[in-house]
Scaffold this motif. Sequence first.
Motif, short mmCIF file in Angstrom:
data_model
loop_
_atom_site.label_atom_id
_atom_site.label_comp_id
_atom_site.label_asym_id
_atom_site.label_seq_id
_atom_site.Cartn_x
_atom_site.Cartn_y
_atom_site.Cartn_z
N SER B 82 0.98 -1.22 -0.23
CA SER B 82 0.03 -0.09 0.05
C SER B 82 0.90 1.52 -0.23
O SER B 82 1.61 1.48 0.90
CB SER B 82 -1.33 0.27 1.51
N ALA B 83 0.66 2.21 -1.31
CA ALA B 83 1.11 3.13 -0.91
C ALA B 83 0.90 4.13 -2.52
O ALA B 83 0.46 3.96 -3.27
CB ALA B 83 3.21 2.83 -1.10
N MET B 84 1.51 5.25 -2.60
CA MET B 84 1.55 6.27 -3.73
C MET B 84 2.64 5.43 -4.90
O MET B 84 3.47 5.27 -4.56
CB MET B 84 1.76 7.51 -3.11
N TYR B 85 2.39 5.69 -5.83
CA TYR B 85 2.83 4.94 -6.92
C TYR B 85 3.15 6.22 -8.29
O TYR B 85 2.65 6.47 -8.90
CB TYR B 85 2.79 3.75 -7.60
N TYR B 86 3.88 6.47 -8.82
CA TYR B 86 4.22 7.30 -9.95
C TYR B 86 5.28 6.99 -10.98
O TYR B 86 6.23 6.01 -10.32
CB TYR B 86 4.71 8.54 -9.04
N CYS B 87 4.42 6.73 -11.83
CA CYS B 87 5.42 6.55 -13.07
C CYS B 87 5.89 7.77 -13.57
O CYS B 87 5.36 8.58 -13.55
CB CYS B 87 4.55 6.24 -14.22
N ALA B 88 7.68 7.89 -14.10
CA ALA B 88 7.93 8.86 -14.56
C ALA B 88 9.10 8.88 -15.76
O ALA B 88 9.16 7.33 -15.78
CB ALA B 88 8.48 9.62 -12.97
N LEU B 89 8.99 9.68 -16.37
CA LEU B 89 9.61 9.47 -17.71
C LEU B 89 10.83 10.44 -18.02
O LEU B 89 10.11 11.37 -16.97
CB LEU B 89 8.90 10.08 -19.09
N SER B 90 11.74 10.56 -18.06
CA SER B 90 12.89 11.20 -18.49
C SER B 90 13.32 11.74 -20.11
O SER B 90 13.15 11.41 -21.06
CB SER B 90 14.18 9.88 -18.44
N ALA B 91 13.08 13.00 -20.12
CA ALA B 91 13.14 13.77 -20.62
C ALA B 91 14.42 14.74 -20.90
O ALA B 91 14.66 14.89 -19.93
CB ALA B 91 11.82 14.89 -20.70
N PHE B 92 14.74 14.89 -22.55
CA PHE B 92 16.32 15.61 -22.40
C PHE B 92 15.48 17.08 -23.04
O PHE B 92 14.94 17.00 -24.03
CB PHE B 92 16.69 14.93 -23.65
N ASP B 93 16.69 18.25 -22.84
CA ASP B 93 17.01 19.35 -23.83
C ASP B 93 17.01 19.01 -25.34
O ASP B 93 17.95 17.65 -25.40
CB ASP B 93 17.69 20.06 -22.57
N GLY B 94 17.07 20.22 -26.00
CA GLY B 94 17.57 20.22 -27.47
C GLY B 94 18.76 19.56 -27.53
O GLY B 94 19.14 18.22 -28.86
N SER B 95 19.79 19.29 -26.93
CA SER B 95 21.50 18.89 -26.34
C SER B 95 21.10 17.97 -26.49
O SER B 95 22.36 16.89 -26.70
CB SER B 95 21.77 19.30 -26.14
N GLY B 96 20.58 17.51 -25.70
CA GLY B 96 20.75 16.36 -24.95
C GLY B 96 21.20 15.75 -23.79
O GLY B 96 21.76 14.86 -23.27
N ASN B 97 21.58 16.90 -23.54
CA ASN B 97 22.72 16.43 -22.25
C ASN B 97 22.03 17.20 -20.83
O ASN B 97 22.47 16.09 -19.87
CB ASN B 97 23.52 18.38 -21.98
N THR B 98 20.83 17.14 -20.47
CA THR B 98 20.85 17.74 -18.88
C THR B 98 18.96 16.56 -18.95
O THR B 98 18.27 16.66 -19.94
CB THR B 98 20.28 18.98 -19.58
N GLY B 99 18.83 15.81 -18.38
CA GLY B 99 17.40 15.09 -18.89
C GLY B 99 16.60 15.77 -17.64
O GLY B 99 17.25 15.91 -16.05
N LYS B 100 15.90 14.93 -17.31
CA LYS B 100 14.71 15.48 -16.48
C LYS B 100 13.06 14.35 -15.74
O LYS B 100 13.20 13.54 -17.01
CB LYS B 100 13.45 16.96 -16.19
N LEU B 101 13.08 14.79 -14.89
CA LEU B 101 12.00 13.27 -14.55
C LEU B 101 10.52 14.11 -15.13
O LEU B 101 10.03 14.88 -13.93
CB LEU B 101 12.11 12.92 -13.57
#
Lengths: 117, 113
Positions: B82-101
Amino acid sequence: DTEVTQTPKHLVMGMTNKKSLKCEQHMGHRAMYWYKQKAKKPPELMFVYSYEKLSINESVPSRFSPECPNSSLLNLHLHALQPEDSALYLCASSRRPGQGEGANVLTFGAGSRLTVL
Amino acid sequence: AQRVTQPEKLLSVFKGAPVELKCNYSYSGSPELFWYVQYSRQRLQLLLRHISRESIKGFTADLNKGETSFHLKKPFAQEEDSAMYYCALSAFDGSGNTGKLIFGQGTTLQVKP
């Protein structure tokens, strides 16, 4: 040490106050993040620091000012906040930024619960 | 647009029943997907990621690029799930150098005795 430590745990401030949230990790992680989380909502990304440089600012109002003095520390300076800024502020880190092994595997702190009166 | 959709706010099952938490994503590149979990009064923590194809606490998730899904499954639910479950996707800026969830809205799993 495998934790991200955030201080303070709770903070109450008036709209004219200036305060700071602090975050520390000693895992050698080179990416650090600030997220904002409202009750029963997912975390929303605010800022990303990669190798101590600000790499992402998700159009956050200037009353929030991040700072990364070194690779272990991350601060969030708060000034002239609004009541709607009340939330849980989460700090996180990952071994490195970008993509692939070690990236995006975030270690989260317990959060700083902010109340703006 | 980069988006993660978790259609169920709450999923309630009995102990021992199978569990499937749904996650669909929208992303133009090659996605990296994760499941994060938040137990009551605990920190948000990584449960599993599609790259490693591992099973954690009996949970598995398979990336289905055709259906753009990354559903989380467990054959026999336990009360401690029993908990809260989050699905997350990593996405990148135009240069592909910085990721964010990018997180989905989350699904609360309630396992009843």
